[in-house]
Scaffold this motif. Structure first.
Motif, PDB file in Angstrom:
ATOM      1  N   THR A   1      -4.388  11.718  -6.217  1.00  0.00           N
ATOM      2  CA  THR A   1      -5.642  11.467  -5.500  1.00  0.00           C
ATOM      3  C   THR A   1      -6.721  10.889  -6.418  1.00  0.00           C
TER       4      THR A   1
ATOM      5  N   ARG B   1       1.251   4.069  -3.032  1.00  0.00           N
ATOM      6  CA  ARG B   1       1.012   5.503  -2.793  1.00  0.00           C
ATOM      7  C   ARG B   1       2.199   6.336  -3.282  1.00  0.00           C
TER       8      ARG B   1
ATOM      9  N   ARG C   1       2.295   6.446  -7.103  1.00  0.00           N
ATOM     10  CA  ARG C   1       1.288   7.351  -7.653  1.00  0.00           C
ATOM     11  C   ARG C   1       1.746   8.802  -7.592  1.00  0.00           C
ATOM     12  N   GLU C   2       2.444   9.146  -6.533  1.00  0.00           N
ATOM     13  CA  GLU C   2       2.934  10.521  -6.406  1.00  0.00           C
ATOM     14  C   GLU C   2       3.954  10.852  -7.485  1.00  0.00           C
TER      15      GLU C   2
ATOM     16  N   THR D   1       0.826  -1.210   0.000  1.00  0.00           N
ATOM     17  CA  THR D   1       0.000   0.000   0.000  1.00  0.00           C
ATOM     18  C   THR D   1       0.861   1.261   0.000  1.00  0.00           C
TER      19      THR D   1
END
Length: 229
Positions: free
Chosen positions: A210, A199, A202-203, A195
């Motif tokens: 988001t 995250r 994705r950044e 997880t």
């Protein structure tokens, strides 16, 4: 369809080891044959010559060192030995007999797959991993480089491995447990590790982390990579 990279013969009298190694090699795209003793290893190697052999030293019927000696006498077949911590003398003898590499038990199946890939690339059997692209995103597994819009991405080792794995399997949903196994080489572990890495990825690869468009969350399952367009 999964691309078959090479034919690998796995020789170990421990059924669990054979199964785990076979699954990891299969997931890496290799065709795998599994046998549990020395005589069966020689028969399998002669009937369907492999590109590389993963060979345990402690085998029933015919020991791994003798199997290594026979295989080496019959050709220049790459051999990776599996040895226990206390078998240093046998390990050295195996290398002297012509084994290409060794992995000490207990070992990481993922590390073994990487070692085999390295040997196959050196022998010219395995082509270098193709560059993966998705729009302006480019991932070069061989060069360990990822760029977005021509700008290098600052990825950790695990972030790079996770991105390359997902990008190589677009449209396929993976559970966190599967990603731990395939990317980290862990049979057990904290799923939050995945997880956190998702995250962070994705950044770095999403226009809006988001509202991710590339790395989608599949509720109740895990994650899926969706290509642009």
């Amino acid at each position: 369809m999964t691309r078959v990279c090479a034919h690998v013969l796995v020789v170990d009298d421990d059924e669990t080891v054979r199964d785990v190694v076979g699954r990891y090699l299969g997931a890496a795209g290799h065709e795998v044959a599994l046998v549990g003793d020395g005589p069966a290893a020689l028969r399998a190697a002669r009937e369907s010559p492999p590109d590389v052999v993963v060979l345990d030293l402690m085998l029933p019927g015919l020991g791994g060192l003798e199997v290594c000696r026979v295989l080496r006498a019959e050709g220049d077949l790459p051999i990776v030995m599996l040895t226990a911590l206390g078998e240093e003398d046998d390990r050295l003898l195996g290398l002297e007999l012509g084994a290409d590499d060794y992995v000490t038990k207990p070992f990481s199946p993922r590390e073994l797959v990487l070692r085999i890939g390295s040997i196959l690339r050196r022998t010219g059997t395995l082509a270098a991993s193709p560059v993966l692209t998705d729009g302006a995103l480019r991932v070069d597994p061989a060069g360990r480089e990822a760029t977005l819009d021509g700008v290098a991405l600052a990825l950790t080792t695990r972030e790079f491995d996770l991105l390359a794995f997902l990008l190589a399997h677009p449209g396929q949903a993976f559970t966190r447990e599967e990603l731990l196994s395939q990317v980290w080489g862990w049979e057990f572990g904290d799923r939050s590790t995945v997880t956190v890495h998702v995250r962070r990825l994705r950044e770095k690869v999403e226009a809006d982390p988001t509202a991710p468009r590339r790395i989608a969350t599949i509720w109740g399952t895990g994650y899926r990579y969706d290509r642009e367009g």
